[in-house]
Design an enzyme around this catalytic site. Structure first.
Site, PDB file in Angstrom:
ATOM      1  CB  SER A 128      25.703  44.537  34.623  1.00  0.00           C
ATOM      2  OG  SER A 128      24.444  44.328  34.274  1.00  0.00           O
ATOM      3  CE  LYS A 183      25.268  47.242  36.908  1.00  0.00           C
ATOM      4  NZ  LYS A 183      24.576  47.310  38.083  1.00  0.00           N
ATOM      5  CG  HIS A 186      24.506  48.847  32.657  1.00  0.00           C
ATOM      6  ND1 HIS A 186      23.713  48.273  33.428  1.00  0.00           N
ATOM      7  CD2 HIS A 186      24.615  47.900  31.623  1.00  0.00           C
ATOM      8  CE1 HIS A 186      23.160  47.210  33.075  1.00  0.00           C
ATOM      9  NE2 HIS A 186      23.794  46.724  32.114  1.00  0.00           N
ATOM     10  CG  ASN A 187      21.970  49.737  36.655  1.00  0.00           C
ATOM     11  OD1 ASN A 187      22.736  49.282  36.166  1.00  0.00           O
ATOM     12  ND2 ASN A 187      21.712  49.513  37.955  1.00  0.00           N
ATOM     13  CD  GLU A 190      18.937  47.352  34.668  1.00  0.00           C
ATOM     14  OE1 GLU A 190      20.031  46.916  34.419  1.00  0.00           O
ATOM     15  OE2 GLU A 190      18.171  47.234  35.713  1.00  0.00           O
TER      16      GLU A 190
HETATM   17  C1  6PG Z   1      22.342  44.664  36.524  1.00  0.00           C
HETATM   18  C2  6PG Z   1      21.263  45.463  37.403  1.00  0.00           C
HETATM   19  C3  6PG Z   1      21.347  45.616  38.850  1.00  0.00           C
HETATM   20  C4  6PG Z   1      20.126  46.530  39.304  1.00  0.00           C
HETATM   21  C5  6PG Z   1      18.755  45.723  39.080  1.00  0.00           C
HETATM   22  C6  6PG Z   1      17.643  46.460  39.780  1.00  0.00           C
HETATM   23  O1  6PG Z   1      23.050  45.309  35.891  1.00  0.00           O
HETATM   24  O2  6PG Z   1      22.714  43.551  36.878  1.00  0.00           O
HETATM   25  O3  6PG Z   1      21.004  46.910  36.671  1.00  0.00           O
HETATM   26  O4  6PG Z   1      22.533  46.174  39.205  1.00  0.00           O
HETATM   27  O5  6PG Z   1      20.109  46.347  40.787  1.00  0.00           O
HETATM   28  O6  6PG Z   1      18.381  45.770  37.874  1.00  0.00           O
HETATM   29  O7  6PG Z   1      17.466  47.976  39.792  1.00  0.00           O
HETATM   30  P1  6PG Z   1      16.364  48.635  40.077  1.00  0.00           P
HETATM   31  O8  6PG Z   1      15.704  47.829  41.342  1.00  0.00           O
HETATM   32  O9  6PG Z   1      16.590  49.971  40.468  1.00  0.00           O
HETATM   33  O10 6PG Z   1      15.355  48.546  38.986  1.00  0.00           O
END
Ligand code: 6PG
Length: 477
Positions: A128, A183, A186-187, A190
């Site tokens: 990430s 991960k 994590h997303n 996010e």
């Molecule tokens: C990271 C992000 C990355 C992710 C983007 C886009 O940890 O660097 O999570 O891996 O691909 O944030 O995610 P979306 O297109 O689903 O918003």
């Protein structure tokens, strides 16, 4: 020269990761399906370190010292399988394939199992931090075998982000798919963070009546306190940006339909399978999909409802403070839900994930990096078997202190018709956990009524059924 590591797939993430290894003194073999990309990398960045440009798969594999460490940075899904299929026959027992893409952990488990039969270590690795992170230090979440981590760990530690206390943002998360699972969560977190920030912005705009530039300043102030985080920081940047073409705030000229690549959705799908309530994360995913239904939104635009009437200056400032409380409290809930999912996944798959170690490696490098994560780390350090973040005294006290304002903000949102699904789901979760009695008792009664599904009693052991269609006496089931 033999390279200590190789990277295949030289789109921006792969390219930056390769450069990061090279800048840290490793000899890096680089390979891409389209050779032009490989050449371009070496031409533009060759002076940053030692690269070995490989034009074919055979050349690439031959360039690597043994056991080989081969990082694949291609699109998740079929392209990843295609690359594995291309390289696996060229490898030998003990070699490692590191998948740094956003793979689904179930795919990672399958690939790990298949390659293990060949004696190859497959290391599904969450990475990430976007392009910048890949180059300057990402947060790295490797799964796979212990042996592979012994060989790979020191290199990953070198290229990873470092937390304020200097510790590298990488840990061996657990076997097979554990890294990609973490991960994924994590997303999901996010997504929730971004949704909550979005709701805070909308409230500050519509209820408080602030302009995007003023809201940027509010976020900058918040970023000096307990909300200090990368996402709050970039929010201020986005909100203060003015569109060159129109002179309008940038946020007003962007289409309000959020896209997604899938990891947030997976977080919710898997949570459903594991029976973990991740309502805040789910609302964040649904909010994105609602925003994308342009025709539905167009057709519904005439639906009646209140129009927010902005507050006066003083009330607006007081309201902004309340929104900070609501945002912080909701954030505690999202992380509680996310960590619960990690615990449940770890239990289900026998991964033995150390939650404290996960929070520690999210302190820097990744998208959700925040001061807050050091507090989560401290909570787990104080009590490694913490059943929930809300069981931690510090977080419990903070959320209690925030709750009056949290409720006020939601009441205002409801009265004025500003959608706040993330704040609302978080509060409902909090109140749900607090409740001495839930209407689940009634649900059980209904289930027993229409389907004889039985229920348990509060006062006696056993399973019971009431003869609803008869004399309504109770029988032991
Ligand atoms: C990271 C992000 C990355 C992710 C983007 C886009 O940890 O660097 O999570 O891996 O691909 O944030 O995610 P979306 O297109 O689903 O918003």
């Amino acid at each position: 020269t033999s390279a200590q590591i190789g990277v295949t797939g030289l789109a921006v993430m792969g390219r930056n990761l390769a450069r990061n290894f090279a800048r840290n003194g490793y000899t890096v073999a680089v390979h891409n399906r389209t050779v032009a990309r490989t050449r371009e990398l070496v031409e533009r960045f060759g002076d940053e370190g030692d690269f070995v440009a490989a034009e074919t798969a055979e050349e690439f594999v031959a360039a690597l010292e043994r056991p080989r460490r081969l990082v694949i940075m291609v699109k998740a899904g079929d392209p990843t399988d295609a690359v594995i299929k291309e390289f696996a026959p060229l490898l030998e027992p003990g070699d490692m394939i590191i998948d740094g893409g956003n793979a689904h952990f179930a795919d990672t488990r399958r690939r790990e199992r298949e390659l293990r039969e060949q004696g190859i270590h497959f290391v599904g690795t969450g990475i990430s931090g976007g392009e910048e992170g890949a180059l300057h230090g990402p947060s790295i979440m490797p799964g796979g075998s212990k042996e592979s981590y012994a060989s790979l760990g020191p290199m990953l530690e070198k290229i990873s982000a470092k937390a304020k206390d200097g510790s590298p943002c990488v840990t061996h998360v657990g076997p097979d798919g554990a890294g990609h699972f973490v991960k994924m969560v994590h997303n999901g977190i996010e997504y929730a963070d971004m949704q909550l920030i979005g709701e805070a912005y909308q409230l500050l705009r519509d209820v408080a009546g602030y302009s995007p530039a003023q809201i940027a300043d509010i976020f900058r102030t918040w970023n000096t306190g307990r909300l200090d985080s990368y996402l709050i920081e970039i929010t201020a940047e986005v909100l203060s940006h003015v569109d060159a073409a129109t002179g309008e705030p940038f946020v007003d000229v962007v289409t309000d339909q959020a896209e997604q690549k899938g990891t947030g959705r997976w977080t919710v799908q898997i949570a459903l399978d594991l029976g973990v309530p991740v309502s805040g994360i789910a609302e964040a995913v649904f909010a994105r999909s609602l925003s994308g239904h342009a025709a539905l939104r167009e057709a519904s635009r005439h639906l009646a409802g209140p129009r927010p009437s902005p507050l006066g200056e003083q009330e607006a400032a007081a309201f902004a403070d309340r929104v900070e409380q609501a945002l912080y409290a909701s954030k505690i809930v999202s992380y509680t839900q996310g960590f619960h999912e990690i615990a449940a996944g770890s239990e289900e798959y026998g991964w033995g994930i150390d939650q404290g170690a996960v929070s520690a490696i999210w302190r820097a490098g990744c998208i959700i990096r925040a001061a807050f994560l050091d507090r989560i780390r401290a909570a787990y350090a104080g009590r490694p078997d913490l059943p929930s973040l809300l069981s931690d005294e510090t977080f419990a006290r903070e959320i209690e202190a925030a709750q009056d304002d949290w409720r006020e903000v939601l009441a205002a949102a409801v009265r004025q018709g500003v959608p706040t699904p993330g704040f609302a789901a978080a509060l409902a979760y909090y109140d749900g956990l607090r409740a001495p009695r839930l209407p689940a008792a009634l649900t059980q009664g209904q289930r027993d009524f229409f389907g004889a599904h039985t229920y348990r009693r509060v006062d006696r052991e056993g399973t019971f059924h009431t003869l609803w269609g008869g004399d309504r006496s109770e029988v032991q089931a």
